[in-house]
Design a protein around this motif. Structure first.
Motif, PDB file in Angstrom:
ATOM      1  N   ALA A  23      66.908  44.068  48.626  1.00  0.00           N
ATOM      2  CA  ALA A  23      65.251  44.476  48.172  1.00  0.00           C
ATOM      3  C   ALA A  23      64.741  44.985  49.546  1.00  0.00           C
ATOM      4  O   ALA A  23      63.901  46.019  49.523  1.00  0.00           O
ATOM      5  CB  ALA A  23      64.497  43.284  47.645  1.00  0.00           C
ATOM      6  N   TRP A  24      64.855  44.277  50.472  1.00  0.00           N
ATOM      7  CA  TRP A  24      64.240  44.515  51.803  1.00  0.00           C
ATOM      8  C   TRP A  24      64.630  45.977  52.550  1.00  0.00           C
ATOM      9  O   TRP A  24      63.792  46.813  52.851  1.00  0.00           O
ATOM     10  CB  TRP A  24      64.237  43.304  52.817  1.00  0.00           C
ATOM     11  CG  TRP A  24      63.080  43.085  53.586  1.00  0.00           C
ATOM     12  CD1 TRP A  24      62.130  43.903  53.890  1.00  0.00           C
ATOM     13  CD2 TRP A  24      63.033  41.433  54.008  1.00  0.00           C
ATOM     14  NE1 TRP A  24      61.208  43.232  54.686  1.00  0.00           N
ATOM     15  CE2 TRP A  24      61.464  41.743  54.739  1.00  0.00           C
ATOM     16  CE3 TRP A  24      63.646  40.597  53.888  1.00  0.00           C
ATOM     17  CZ2 TRP A  24      61.052  40.810  55.406  1.00  0.00           C
ATOM     18  CZ3 TRP A  24      62.886  39.505  54.636  1.00  0.00           C
ATOM     19  CH2 TRP A  24      61.721  39.633  55.362  1.00  0.00           C
ATOM     20  N   ALA A  25      66.166  46.245  52.388  1.00  0.00           N
ATOM     21  CA  ALA A  25      66.685  47.193  53.013  1.00  0.00           C
ATOM     22  C   ALA A  25      66.252  48.647  52.086  1.00  0.00           C
ATOM     23  O   ALA A  25      65.986  49.525  52.724  1.00  0.00           O
ATOM     24  CB  ALA A  25      67.928  47.207  52.830  1.00  0.00           C
ATOM     25  N   VAL A  26      66.234  48.346  50.821  1.00  0.00           N
ATOM     26  CA  VAL A  26      65.914  49.596  50.050  1.00  0.00           C
ATOM     27  C   VAL A  26      64.492  49.789  50.186  1.00  0.00           C
ATOM     28  O   VAL A  26      64.200  51.127  50.087  1.00  0.00           O
ATOM     29  CB  VAL A  26      66.086  49.232  48.534  1.00  0.00           C
ATOM     30  CG1 VAL A  26      65.687  50.092  47.358  1.00  0.00           C
ATOM     31  CG2 VAL A  26      67.603  49.038  48.275  1.00  0.00           C
ATOM     32  N   ALA A  27      63.464  48.705  50.305  1.00  0.00           N
ATOM     33  CA  ALA A  27      62.045  49.363  50.507  1.00  0.00           C
ATOM     34  C   ALA A  27      61.981  49.948  51.836  1.00  0.00           C
ATOM     35  O   ALA A  27      61.206  50.975  51.830  1.00  0.00           O
ATOM     36  CB  ALA A  27      61.170  47.897  50.570  1.00  0.00           C
ATOM     37  N   ALA A  28      62.690  49.492  52.826  1.00  0.00           N
ATOM     38  CA  ALA A  28      62.673  50.164  54.287  1.00  0.00           C
ATOM     39  C   ALA A  28      63.157  51.625  54.056  1.00  0.00           C
ATOM     40  O   ALA A  28      62.625  52.442  54.720  1.00  0.00           O
ATOM     41  CB  ALA A  28      63.401  49.197  55.326  1.00  0.00           C
ATOM     42  N   ALA A  29      64.098  51.833  53.221  1.00  0.00           N
ATOM     43  CA  ALA A  29      64.808  53.046  53.062  1.00  0.00           C
ATOM     44  C   ALA A  29      63.679  54.199  52.393  1.00  0.00           C
ATOM     45  O   ALA A  29      63.485  55.295  52.614  1.00  0.00           O
ATOM     46  CB  ALA A  29      66.184  53.166  52.576  1.00  0.00           C
ATOM     47  N   ARG A  30      63.138  53.603  51.332  1.00  0.00           N
ATOM     48  CA  ARG A  30      62.197  54.332  50.602  1.00  0.00           C
ATOM     49  C   ARG A  30      60.876  54.884  51.510  1.00  0.00           C
ATOM     50  O   ARG A  30      60.393  55.683  51.106  1.00  0.00           O
ATOM     51  CB  ARG A  30      61.796  53.596  49.378  1.00  0.00           C
ATOM     52  CG  ARG A  30      62.849  53.525  48.213  1.00  0.00           C
ATOM     53  CD  ARG A  30      62.507  52.938  46.916  1.00  0.00           C
ATOM     54  NE  ARG A  30      61.518  53.565  46.400  1.00  0.00           N
ATOM     55  CZ  ARG A  30      61.324  54.520  45.523  1.00  0.00           C
ATOM     56  NH1 ARG A  30      62.505  55.293  45.570  1.00  0.00           N
ATOM     57  NH2 ARG A  30      60.345  54.808  44.923  1.00  0.00           N
ATOM     58  N   GLN A  31      60.774  53.922  52.369  1.00  0.00           N
ATOM     59  CA  GLN A  31      59.378  54.396  53.210  1.00  0.00           C
ATOM     60  C   GLN A  31      60.009  54.838  54.265  1.00  0.00           C
ATOM     61  O   GLN A  31      58.894  55.352  55.270  1.00  0.00           O
ATOM     62  CB  GLN A  31      58.865  52.827  53.480  1.00  0.00           C
ATOM     63  CG  GLN A  31      58.144  52.131  52.409  1.00  0.00           C
ATOM     64  CD  GLN A  31      57.751  50.762  52.513  1.00  0.00           C
ATOM     65  OE1 GLN A  31      57.851  50.422  53.922  1.00  0.00           O
ATOM     66  NE2 GLN A  31      56.995  50.114  51.781  1.00  0.00           N
ATOM     67  N   ARG A  32      61.211  55.315  54.657  1.00  0.00           N
ATOM     68  CA  ARG A  32      61.884  55.894  55.818  1.00  0.00           C
ATOM     69  C   ARG A  32      61.141  55.103  56.868  1.00  0.00           C
ATOM     70  O   ARG A  32      60.540  55.715  57.952  1.00  0.00           O
ATOM     71  CB  ARG A  32      61.335  57.280  55.762  1.00  0.00           C
ATOM     72  CG  ARG A  32      61.447  58.101  54.518  1.00  0.00           C
ATOM     73  CD  ARG A  32      61.230  59.309  54.650  1.00  0.00           C
ATOM     74  NE  ARG A  32      61.469  60.280  53.471  1.00  0.00           N
ATOM     75  CZ  ARG A  32      62.826  60.982  53.032  1.00  0.00           C
ATOM     76  NH1 ARG A  32      63.663  60.721  54.096  1.00  0.00           N
ATOM     77  NH2 ARG A  32      62.860  61.419  51.988  1.00  0.00           N
ATOM     78  N   ARG A  33      61.480  53.675  57.096  1.00  0.00           N
ATOM     79  CA  ARG A  33      61.162  52.966  58.442  1.00  0.00           C
ATOM     80  C   ARG A  33      62.445  52.240  58.691  1.00  0.00           C
ATOM     81  O   ARG A  33      63.473  52.282  58.287  1.00  0.00           O
ATOM     82  CB  ARG A  33      59.957  51.831  58.006  1.00  0.00           C
ATOM     83  CG  ARG A  33      58.709  52.728  57.457  1.00  0.00           C
ATOM     84  CD  ARG A  33      57.941  51.571  57.148  1.00  0.00           C
ATOM     85  NE  ARG A  33      56.467  52.103  56.673  1.00  0.00           N
ATOM     86  CZ  ARG A  33      55.301  51.530  56.853  1.00  0.00           C
ATOM     87  NH1 ARG A  33      55.422  50.217  57.172  1.00  0.00           N
ATOM     88  NH2 ARG A  33      54.265  52.081  56.389  1.00  0.00           N
TER      89      ARG A  33
END
Length: 123
Positions: A23-33
């Motif tokens: 979940a953390w990695a997907v959130a970072a990917a969606r925010q392009r961070r």
């Protein structure tokens, strides 16, 4: 609590920790961070649980229990996942190279979580 119950608890913990990492990695990917620092603080827990799982499996082998081939396969896959997570830690060359690619971390966390869940279902 006997060793088999500890192993089952470890499987659930491995899947839960890796689903959080996913979940953390997907959130970072969606925010392009880049991957957040908290991700790398939780990552050693996943590696430690995987090493614990491998240790329990080795203990069962030393006791003379005869595992099915699928137990060895899933144990090996958990070991590969833990090794890859270890190699992608910050400070390592691979970790620096893939810090800006959170989907790589997401796929790896999903892999470890699914292998953990599948190993639980083998009995």
């Amino acid at each position: 609590m006997n060793m088999l119950q500890m192993k089952q608890l470890g499987v659930v913990a491995l899947a839960a920790v890796n689903l959080v990492l996913l979940a953390w990695a997907v959130a970072a990917a969606r925010q392009r961070r880049v991957m957040p620092d908290g991700y790398y603080r939780v990552l050693p827990a996943s590696i430690a649980i995987a090493v614990f799982q491998l240790g329990v499996g080795a203990f069962f082998l030393l006791q003379g229990r005869q595992p099915y081939l699928q137990h060895l396969l899933y144990g090996g896959l958990v070991g590969v996942g833990a090794l890859l997570q270890f190699l992608l830690r910050p400070g390592s060359p691979a970790g620096q190279r893939y810090r800006n690619r959170p989907l790589v971390h997401a796929v790896l966390a999903l892999f470890v979580a699914l292998v953990g869940i599948r190993s639980w279902m083998t009995g």
